[in-house]
Design a protein around this motif. Structure first.
Motif, PDB file in Angstrom:
ATOM      1  N   ALA A 160      -3.073   1.685  -6.501  1.00  0.00           N
ATOM      2  CA  ALA A 160      -3.312   2.523  -5.314  1.00  0.00           C
ATOM      3  C   ALA A 160      -2.918   3.949  -5.635  1.00  0.00           C
ATOM      4  CB  ALA A 160      -2.492   2.005  -4.141  1.00  0.00           C
TER       5      ALA A 160
ATOM      6  N   PHE B 271      -0.151   6.068  -1.000  1.00  0.00           N
ATOM      7  CA  PHE B 271      -0.107   4.792  -0.272  1.00  0.00           C
ATOM      8  C   PHE B 271       0.898   3.835  -0.904  1.00  0.00           C
ATOM      9  CE2 PHE B 271      -4.464   6.508  -0.020  1.00  0.00           C
ATOM     10  CZ  PHE B 271      -4.461   6.838   1.323  1.00  0.00           C
TER      11      PHE B 271
ATOM     12  N   ALA C 281       0.541   0.028  -0.051  1.00  0.00           N
ATOM     13  CA  ALA C 281      -0.613  -0.607  -0.699  1.00  0.00           C
ATOM     14  C   ALA C 281      -0.276  -0.889  -2.161  1.00  0.00           C
ATOM     15  CB  ALA C 281      -1.829   0.305  -0.597  1.00  0.00           C
TER      16      ALA C 281
ATOM     17  N   SER D 269     -14.676  -4.430   0.547  1.00  0.00           N
ATOM     18  CA  SER D 269     -14.058  -3.345   1.341  1.00  0.00           C
ATOM     19  C   SER D 269     -14.261  -2.004   0.656  1.00  0.00           C
ATOM     20  CB  SER D 269     -12.560  -3.583   1.519  1.00  0.00           C
ATOM     21  OG  SER D 269     -12.328  -4.872   1.958  1.00  0.00           O
TER      22      SER D 269
ATOM     23  N   VAL E 258     -16.277   1.061   2.316  1.00  0.00           N
ATOM     24  CA  VAL E 258     -15.698   2.388   2.598  1.00  0.00           C
ATOM     25  C   VAL E 258     -16.469   3.470   1.851  1.00  0.00           C
ATOM     26  CG1 VAL E 258     -13.609   3.810   2.391  1.00  0.00           C
ATOM     27  CG2 VAL E 258     -13.417   1.444   3.104  1.00  0.00           C
TER      28      VAL E 258
ATOM     29  N   PHE F  72      -9.167   4.646   8.044  1.00  0.00           N
ATOM     30  CA  PHE F  72      -7.786   5.008   7.695  1.00  0.00           C
ATOM     31  C   PHE F  72      -6.858   4.855   8.907  1.00  0.00           C
ATOM     32  CE2 PHE F  72      -9.312   6.478   3.703  1.00  0.00           C
ATOM     33  CZ  PHE F  72      -8.208   6.446   2.876  1.00  0.00           C
TER      34      PHE F  72
ATOM     35  N   VAL G 173      -7.237   0.782  10.178  1.00  0.00           N
ATOM     36  CA  VAL G 173      -7.043  -0.345   9.241  1.00  0.00           C
ATOM     37  C   VAL G 173      -5.910  -0.028   8.258  1.00  0.00           C
ATOM     38  CG1 VAL G 173      -8.128  -1.834   7.502  1.00  0.00           C
ATOM     39  CG2 VAL G 173      -9.482  -0.996   9.424  1.00  0.00           C
ATOM     40  N   GLN G 174      -6.072   1.049   7.486  1.00  0.00           N
ATOM     41  CA  GLN G 174      -5.095   1.379   6.443  1.00  0.00           C
ATOM     42  C   GLN G 174      -3.705   1.664   7.021  1.00  0.00           C
ATOM     43  OE1 GLN G 174      -5.671   1.620   3.072  1.00  0.00           O
ATOM     44  NE2 GLN G 174      -3.618   2.357   2.566  1.00  0.00           N
TER      45      GLN G 174
ATOM     46  N   LEU H 237      -1.895  -1.394   8.593  1.00  0.00           N
ATOM     47  CA  LEU H 237      -1.493  -2.360   7.562  1.00  0.00           C
ATOM     48  C   LEU H 237      -0.261  -1.868   6.805  1.00  0.00           C
ATOM     49  CD1 LEU H 237      -4.878  -3.596   6.022  1.00  0.00           C
ATOM     50  CD2 LEU H 237      -3.220  -4.930   7.308  1.00  0.00           C
ATOM     51  N   GLU H 238      -0.265  -0.576   6.472  1.00  0.00           N
ATOM     52  CA  GLU H 238       0.890  -0.001   5.775  1.00  0.00           C
ATOM     53  C   GLU H 238       2.129  -0.077   6.667  1.00  0.00           C
ATOM     54  OE1 GLU H 238       1.138   3.068   3.222  1.00  0.00           O
ATOM     55  OE2 GLU H 238      -0.502   2.307   2.022  1.00  0.00           O
TER      56      GLU H 238
END
Lengths: 250, 202
Positions: free
Chosen positions: A133, A137, A140, B74, B78, B98, B101-102, B105-106
């Motif tokens: 990643a 991030f 991730a 995915s 994207v 972003f 979803v991103q 999740l983070e």
């Protein structure tokens, strides 16, 4: 120019100390390095990996090579170079993951060189070095490392480089798999978290001495000696200024 | 030939390193120029990284790995969305991914950290009942209590303790570590500038 003067003085002082230490080393004076658990365990980890025919997992953090924390990544690459060389002699290369794009070609170079130089030549596999990643991030990246630790044939975990709090997720994944692990980082929070998981933590400046511990060339030993002297000078300076402040002289 | 193969990268690295250092110290436009080149190379490296990620997971998909298939789909989704955004067919598609979803999740993974650390702390105490681990427990309890809603009498006692731990003990320790790191960075950078360490060459 005047703003840069302190930096110039420190750089010149460090360079002079390194040259003096190198001169003493070349004249036959021996410098002994204090044992650091992290570097001692590296040898054991390589041995275990070679015996079991599994790979060591090495993750290099997420500091860009051209950035402020670039030297941390260079130190991490030195650890990788050693691991790749030592395990490459038996035809086993480490499994490397990176959380920053500029580390990918550098890590691939280290692994490829070690494989080319090894007595038992191993074929360079694309999977050996993986980009997980971008550095923006961290979670991730940690999830990617966790996946690698869970699904690949791994004998131990070495996490060296720039990490933040995501180091806890990586260390927890390695603990669940009961891997022996070494964590070396320059981030104080990550260091504190790492101590919860392993005794083999390379604390900040210890990571920068990797080359001296793992290769032990004279120039590298001289640099560690200069680092030690600079530390004493800084500590002495702080103490002196504190005393002067208490005495209201400064 | 070997000398050329080894010498040229070292010479380039040393010259560029010294030029950047000199630029930073006395002539900033020079270092800005070199750092601009470095940024360009970093962008190229990111492209390589994405191709590496795609390559690794495409190979795994052929081995029947479902997670890799989801990752590849995915990634392509994207990428497609970024193109339609650029062409004006969709608006803010990548931003939507972003943001919804991103980022969640983070955040979800980050929130697990509290549990990991709690369990790691308890495990540490179970395995190593040393003075240091007891000190760790006491400090953690004091800091947690001082930040909890407590009666004024207790808060008045705990606030200065929390302040002392944060502003004196923790800050002093962190500064000590950072000073050591700075010194390590200086000596390692000098080794790189002198061509002693060569992570770019055999």
């Amino acid at each position: 120019m005047s703003e840069a003067l302190p930096a110039i003085i420190i750089i010149l002082l460090a360079a002079t100390l390194m040259l003096l230490a190198l001169r003493r080393l070349r004249s036959g004076v021996r410098y002994s390095l204090r044992p650091l658990a992290g570097y001692t365990v590296i040898g054991e980890q390589i041995g275990r990996a070679v015996e079991s025919g599994s790979q060591l997992h090495v993750t290099l953090g997420r500091a860009p090579l051209p950035g402020v924390n670039g030297p941390t990544s260079v130190a991490a690459l030195e650890v990788l170079a050693h691991l790749a060389r030592e395990s490459g002699e038996s035809g086993i290369s480490p499994r490397v993951t990176v959380g920053e794009a500029t580390l990918l070609p550098a890590a691939q170079g280290e692994v490829y060189r070690a494989q080319s130089a090894g007595e038992v030549t191993a074929e360079f596999a694309t999977d050996d070095v993986q980009f997980l990643a971008a550095s923006e991030f961290p979670m991730a990246y940690a999830a990617g490392v966790t996946n690698s630790l869970h699904h690949d044939e791994i004998a131990g975990n070495v996490a060296v480089g720039r990490f933040g709090v995501e180091v806890a997720i990586i260390a927890e994944a390695a603990r669940r798999k009961e891997f022996s692990q070494i964590i070396g980082t320059d981030d104080p929070t990550a260091m504190a978290l790492a101590t919860l998981y392993t005794d083999n933590v390379l604390w900040g400046e210890e990571l920068f001495t990797a080359a001296a511990y793992l290769e032990g060339r004279m120039e590298q030993l001289a640099s560690v000696r200069a680092q030690d002297i600079l530390r004493w000078l800084v500590a002495g300076g702080i103490l002196l200024f504190t005393l002067l402040r208490i005495g209201r002289i400064f | 030939m070997t000398l050329l193969k080894r010498g040229i990268p070292v010479a380039i690295a040393v010259i560029v390193g010294l030029a950047t250092l000199l630029g930073l110290l006395v002539f900033p436009p020079l270092s800005d120029l070199i750092l601009g080149w470095a940024a360009l190379l970093a962008t190229a490296a990111l492209l390589l990284g994405i191709l590496n990620l795609l390559n690794v997971h495409l190979r795994r998909v052929t081995g029947g790995n479902l997670y890799s298939l989801i990752l590849v789909l995915s990634m392509l989704g994207v990428f497609g969305l970024a193109i339609t955004d650029a062409l004006g067919i969709t608006t803010g598609g990548v931003d939507f991914i972003f943001a919804y979803v991103q980022a969640p999740l983070e955040a979800a993974l980050a929130s697990l950290l509290a549990f990991f650390l709690l369990f790691a702390g308890v495990r540490l105490l179970q395995q190593q009942r040393t003075v240091w681990s007891i000190l760790f427990l006491l400090t953690a309890v004091l800091v947690l209590l001082s930040q909890s809603p407590l009666p004024a009498v207790l808060s008045d006692i705990l606030a200065p303790i929390h302040s002392f731990i944060s502003n004196v003990l923790v800050l002093a320790g962190m500064r000590g570590l950072l000073l050591g790191i700075a010194l390590g960075t200086i000596t390692l950078s000098l080794r790189l500038l002198a061509g002693i360490e060569r992570p770019y060459s055999s």
